[in-house]
Design a protein around this motif. Structure first.
Motif, short mmCIF file in Angstrom:
data_model
loop_
_atom_site.label_atom_id
_atom_site.label_comp_id
_atom_site.label_asym_id
_atom_site.label_seq_id
_atom_site.Cartn_x
_atom_site.Cartn_y
_atom_site.Cartn_z
N GLY A 23 0.80 -1.22 0.00
CA GLY A 23 0.00 0.00 0.00
C GLY A 23 0.83 1.27 0.00
N SER A 28 -1.83 0.74 5.56
CA SER A 28 -2.20 -0.36 4.68
C SER A 28 -1.64 -1.71 5.13
CB SER A 28 -1.71 -0.07 3.25
OG SER A 28 -0.29 0.03 3.24
N TYR A 31 3.67 -1.84 3.41
CA TYR A 31 4.04 -0.60 2.73
C TYR A 31 5.52 -0.65 2.41
CZ TYR A 31 5.51 0.66 7.49
OH TYR A 31 6.10 0.66 8.72
#
Length: 293
Positions: A23, A28, A31
Motif C-alpha cells: 500500500g 495499509s 508498505y
C-alpha cells in the motif's frame, strides 16, 4: 493483509495464490520500507524473469534484496525447499507446493504475494524511488493489453502450434495452423510498433517491454524447439522486433539474470515434446548477454 485461497480447496500439488498488496503508507499494513521485503525468484522461469528484470530496471538491489533460486525445484512436487517455511507460516496446515516467485515479508516471515501481475505493479508503483516510471498512468490500459497479447498471442499460440505441429491428424494440423496465424499476427503487430522507436511505448522502458522481451526470450529459446523450419523463418522475418530483442539483451537490467542454459534445463525437465526442424534456427544471440555466456 494477504488474501489466500485455502490449501484445502486446492489440488495437493498446487500452490495457493497469495494476493497481498503493497500500500501507500503504514495504514495499509504492507508498505514500501527498505529491507523489509525479499523477492524469491528462479529467473529461468518466465514469470520470475519478468520480476527480476523489473527489479533491475528500478535499481532495487539495496532496498529489496533478490534471492535467486535454481532453475529446477529441488522437491518431487515441484517445490523449493527454501520456500517451504514461508508457505507453512502463511497458510494453516499447508501441504501444497512451495513455488516461486514469492514476495516475502522479512518482518513477519510470511508471504505477501505470489501473484505476478500484482508484484510487477507494486514494484513499479511502490518501490520506484528515483527509477524510471514503468507504469505511466496514461499507458496502464495499453500495458495490460500488451501483457495479454504476449501471454496469449505469443506464448500460448507458439506452445499450441508446437504441440500440434507434428501431429499428422487433419484436425491437429488445422489447429496448429490457426495457432501459427495468431502468433504471426501478434509478432507482426509488435514489429510494426517497434519500427523506428527504441521501446514498445516510445523513448523509455515500461512494463510493456518487460512483457514483450520476456515473450521473445521464450519464443527463441524454448518454443523454437517444437516449431518447423518454415514457421521459424517467418518468426525471424520480423526484423525490427528481433533487433529490439537483441538491443535490450545488451542492457544490464535485462541481461543480468538471463541464463539461456538454465532456461533450457528447466524446459527439458518437464517437456516431453518432440524436437522439430526449427530447433536448429537461433534468431538472437542470447548467450552473449547475461549469465548465459
Amino acid at each position: 493483509m494477504s488474501v489466500v485461497v485455502p490449501a484445502s480447496l486446492l489440488p495437493a500439488s498446487a500452490a495457493p495464490a497469495f494476493r497481498g498488496r503493497i500500500g501507500r503508507d503504514a495504514a495499509s499494513g504492507h508498505y514500501a520500507v527498505p529491507h523489509r521485503y525479499r523477492l524469491h525468484v528462479a529467473p529461468a522461469d518466465p514469470d520470475c524473469l519478468s520480476i527480476a528484470v523489473t527489479h533491475g530496471l528500478l535499481g532495487l538491489d539495496a532496498a529489496l534484496p533478490l534471492r535467486l533460486l535454481p532453475e529446477v525445484p529441488d522437491a518431487p512436487d515441484g517445490s523449493y525447499t527454501a520456500l517451504r517455511p514461508l508457505y507453512e507460516a502463511s497458510a494453516h496446515l499447508y501441504t501444497g507446493a512451495a513455488a516461486a516467485p514469492v514476495l516475502g515479508d522479512v518482518w513477519t516471515g510470511r508471504i505477501v504475494s505470489t501473484h505476478v501481475p500484482d508484484i510487477l505493479r507494486d514494484l513499479a508503483l511502490r518501490f520506484r524511488g528515483d527509477g524510471p516510471d514503468l507504469l505511466p498512468e496514461e499507458h496502464r490500459e495499453e500495458i495490460d493489453t500488451l501483457a495479454a497479447l504476449c501471454a496469449d498471442g505469443v506464448h500460448r499460440a507458439a506452445q499450441r502450434a508446437g504441440e500440434l505441429g507434428l501431429d499428422p491428424a487433419a484436425d491437429a494440423r488445422r489447429e496448429a495452423a490457426e495457432a501459427l496465424g495468431t502468433l504471426f499476427a501478434a509478432l507482426g503487430g509488435l514489429d510494426a510498433r517497434l519500427a523506428g522507436r527504441p521501446y514498445v511505448l516510445g523513448d523509455a522502458p515500461t512494463l510493456a517491454d518487460v512483457h514483450v522481451w520476456g515473450a521473445l526470450v521464450q519464443l527463441d529459446t524454448v518454443h523454437r524447439w517444437h516449431l518447423d523450419a518454415a514457421a521459424l523463418e517467418r518468426v525471424a522475418s520480423h526484423r525490427a522486433l528481433w533487433a529490439y530483442a537483441q538491443r535490450l539483451a545488451a542492457q544490464t537490467a535485462f541481461a543480468r539474470h538471463l541464463d539461456v542454459e538454465a532456461v533450457l534445463r528447466r524446459h527439458r525437465a518437464h517437456c516431453r515434446g518432440r524436437e522439430a526442424a526449427g530447433a536448429a534456427i537461433r534468431i538472437v544471440d542470447w548467450g552473449a548477454a547475461g549469465t548465459g555466456r
